[in-house]
Design a protein around this motif. Structure first.
Motif, mmCIF file in Angstrom:
data_model
loop_
_atom_site.group_PDB
_atom_site.id
_atom_site.type_symbol
_atom_site.label_atom_id
_atom_site.label_comp_id
_atom_site.label_asym_id
_atom_site.label_seq_id
_atom_site.Cartn_x
_atom_site.Cartn_y
_atom_site.Cartn_z
ATOM 1 N N VAL A 151 32.112 -4.163 33.562
ATOM 2 C CA VAL A 151 30.953 -4.626 32.791
ATOM 3 C C VAL A 151 31.192 -6.012 32.195
ATOM 4 O O VAL A 151 30.399 -6.934 32.431
ATOM 5 N N PRO A 152 32.277 -6.217 31.415
ATOM 6 C CA PRO A 152 32.495 -7.571 30.891
ATOM 7 C C PRO A 152 32.760 -8.603 31.979
ATOM 8 O O PRO A 152 32.504 -9.790 31.778
ATOM 9 N N ASP B 58 28.978 -9.063 33.746
ATOM 10 C CA ASP B 58 27.859 -9.411 32.866
ATOM 11 C C ASP B 58 27.512 -10.901 32.909
ATOM 12 O O ASP B 58 26.333 -11.263 33.049
ATOM 13 N N GLU C 126 23.884 -12.405 34.187
ATOM 14 C CA GLU C 126 23.093 -13.230 33.272
ATOM 15 C C GLU C 126 22.829 -14.599 33.896
ATOM 16 O O GLU C 126 21.708 -15.126 33.821
#
Length: 235
Positions: free
Chosen positions: A170-171, A174, A178
């Motif tokens: 996820v990190p 992300d 974006e």
């Protein structure tokens, strides 16, 4: 492959066959199986995402080329391609590059599991049918303990680190997603501005209709007529 490696491969193949016939007990590690299943799903998704991101890039390039031919400009593609490659393609490529390394560790763990199962079976048989040779039991015990230690070391490492890898997805991704959303917005805005330049090719009356929004209404009217056709699902 060395002679020692060749013999190990043969022994492991034999162990696999004996496990399938029920002559050697197979170790069932549900905790590892669960973590490996999650990892395999993540690996599959990343590989599909990398493939789809390239398809998207190719489609974006093709659409921009069409816009360029209409608006006599290729600046949008040049502005978008480098950031897309840096923010999307390269992070995906780096993540997918780790999978062969991780898979090698999983493969090694599975081989050591076969060695452990074989050593455990050998020890059990030696205990059940004692040999007149007093060195056989200590030797079988040592082989069992060594195989167990090596397997558990690799197994525990994977059980501990596979969830950590999944938690990092996820990190890691992300910022890429974006950036992709921001680039899509920028792409649409720039494309709209560039396409607006084709108005100079319109007749004065068409340009006025375009500015007044009448062309949109005309298009909607044609679409409605199409919907009413039987071949388009109309009555």
């Amino acid at each position: 492959m060395s002679w020692t490696g060749f013999k190990k491969s043969l022994n492991r193949a034999g162990t696999t066959v004996l496990q399938k016939t029920g002559q050697i007990e197979r170790t069932v590690d549900r905790e590892f199986a669960d973590e490996e299943s999650k990892y395999r799903a993540f690996e599959k998704e990343c590989q599909a995402l990398q493939k789809d991101s390239k398809t998207y890039s190719d489609a974006m390039r093709a659409m921009t080329s069409a816009q360029a031919r209409l608006a006599d400009s290729i600046s949008i593609q040049r502005e978008m391609e480098a950031p897309y490659r840096t923010c999307i393609m390269e992070p995906l490529g780096k993540m997918n590059a780790y999978f062969p390394i991780i898979n090698e560790h999983i493969s090694k763990r599975n081989k050591k599991l076969l060695d452990y199962d074989a050593a455990r079976s050998k020890l059990r048989k030696t205990i059940e049918k004692p040999s007149e040779d007093p060195t056989k039991l200590p030797k079988a015990q040592q082989e069992h303990d060594d195989a167990k230690e090596v397997f558990e070391l690799l197994n525990d490492q994977l059980i501990a680190e596979l969830p950590q890898l999944l938690d990092l997805r996820v990190p890691y991704f992300d910022p890429s997603f974006e950036a992709m959303i921001r680039m899509q917005c920028k792409f649409a805005e720039d494309g709209y501005e560039k396409m607006g330049t084709v108005q100079r090719y319109f007749a004065d009356s068409v340009r006025d209709d375009y500015a007044a929004g009448q062309l949109d209404a005309q298009v909607e009217g044609v679409l409605q007529e199409m919907k009413e056709l039987s071949i388009c699902g109309g009555n």
